[in-house]
Write a protein that holds these residues in place. Structure first.
Motif, mmCIF file in Angstrom:
data_model
loop_
_atom_site.group_PDB
_atom_site.id
_atom_site.type_symbol
_atom_site.label_atom_id
_atom_site.label_comp_id
_atom_site.label_asym_id
_atom_site.label_seq_id
_atom_site.Cartn_x
_atom_site.Cartn_y
_atom_site.Cartn_z
ATOM 1 N N GLY A 56 -1.731 -0.659 1.577
ATOM 2 C CA GLY A 56 -2.336 -1.393 0.453
ATOM 3 C C GLY A 56 -2.332 -2.799 1.240
ATOM 4 N N SER A 94 -2.395 -2.921 5.929
ATOM 5 C CA SER A 94 -1.245 -2.430 5.846
ATOM 6 C C SER A 94 -0.909 -2.658 7.841
ATOM 7 C CB SER A 94 -1.034 -0.731 5.562
ATOM 8 O OG SER A 94 -2.118 -0.561 6.565
ATOM 9 N N THR A 144 -0.152 -0.339 -3.957
ATOM 10 C CA THR A 144 0.371 -1.676 -2.573
ATOM 11 C C THR A 144 1.765 -1.098 -2.714
ATOM 12 O OG1 THR A 144 -1.384 -2.680 -2.285
ATOM 13 C CG2 THR A 144 0.053 -3.730 -1.724
#
Length: 298
Positions: free
Chosen positions: A204, A215, A235
């Motif tokens: 996320g 990420s 996330t």
């Protein structure tokens, strides 16, 4: 002024026959609190004829923390421990003056297609415990503290934070917190953090000070008490850190110590195969022929 001191990108590193994402140590930031080493394993998709096999190898001066998102690893060590770790559980192995362990695909999975995904973390020991007796601790996923912060799921994998405490027997003040969001949520938790602090984005994205971070990045805070960010939907992040040690650490291969002489002694012990053995394991990882010592700065 930005509160982000460093941004660390995940770097590909070869471990045996597998590539992992190396996060710590980083040339500009060797440690975060007592955290000295973090590898992101996978996600790996292994066929029915390929398995995860790390033969016996030694450690001194640190604790290892293994945390899986997918898959399974059989842990065996020179204390006689033999235990399978599955997603959400924690293996915490304190090397102290020396321990040897292996990590392999469990026997019942070796002829099946399988996946593997997780974190391998090293936490340096306080100077007075670097020569302690080795030990091993395993905690099942169901026993790890979990709660909600607004619409965010929180899990305290190790340490103490936000009024919660993990059963993992850490040796210095630290925290490793997992946060999972299903919708956008702004978090203000800086007042609860202490020491040095960092945030790792597994999947996320987050928004910090108007900038979007994706990420496979670690963000190191300049001042942990000012930590505030927005998690986007779907996330997962990990906030980790704690009180740094007053002394520098040196790392060589799998050895971490505030005393270079202890590392040199460990190198000789391993070359001479004087460490205790993992029962029923014959092969071992040889000492690297070329490996540089470098300091893990405070």
């Amino acid at each position: 002024m930005s509160n982000i001191q460093h941004i660390i990108e995940e770097r590909t590193h070869l471990v045996g026959n597998f590539r992992v994402g190396r996060l710590l140590p980083f040339r500009e930031k060797r440690m975060v609190g007592p955290f000295a080493f973090i590898d992101h394993m996978g996600p790996l998709q292994l066929s029915d004829h390929k398995n995860f096999d790390v033969p016996p190898h030694p450690h001194i001066g640190l604790s290892t923390l293994t945390y899986l998102f997918e898959g399974s690893i059989m842990h065996r060590d020179s204390l006689g421990t033999e235990i399978e770790i599955k997603p959400g559980a924690v293996n915490w192995m304190t090397a102290g003056k020396g321990i040897v362990h292996s990590e392999r695909t469990p026997e019942y999975l070796r002829k099946s297609n399988k996946s593997l995904h997780g974190l391998q973390i090293w936490v340096a020991l306080p100077k007075e415990l670097e020569q302690t007796e080795p030990s091993f601790f395993h905690i099942e996923a169901s026993k790890i503290p979990t709660w909600s912060i607004e619409s965010v799921d929180a899990k305290l994998i190790a340490g103490s934070l936000l009024g919660h405490q993990s059963e993992v027997p850490v040796h210095s003040p630290l925290y490793l917190l997992e946060l999972k969001s299903t919708s956008k949520q702004t978090l203000h938790i800086g007042s609860e953090l202490f020491g040095e602090s960092a945030l790792y984005i597994l999947e996320g994205s987050i928004v910090s000070e108007g900038t979007v971070f994706e990420s496979k990045q670690i963000l190191i805070a300049e001042d942990a008490s000012r930590c505030s960010f927005e998690m986007n939907e779907n996330t997962t992040v990990y906030i980790f850190g704690g009180k740094p040690f007053p002394e520098e650490r040196t790392i060589y291969w799998n050895f971490v110590s505030s005393d270079k002489n202890l590392i040199e002694m460990a190198k000789m012990r391993w070359q001479n195969q004087e460490f205790d053995k993992v029962p029923d394991e014959i092969e071992f990882v040889p000492l690297p022929k070329q490996q540089s010592n470098y300091k893990l700065k405070k």
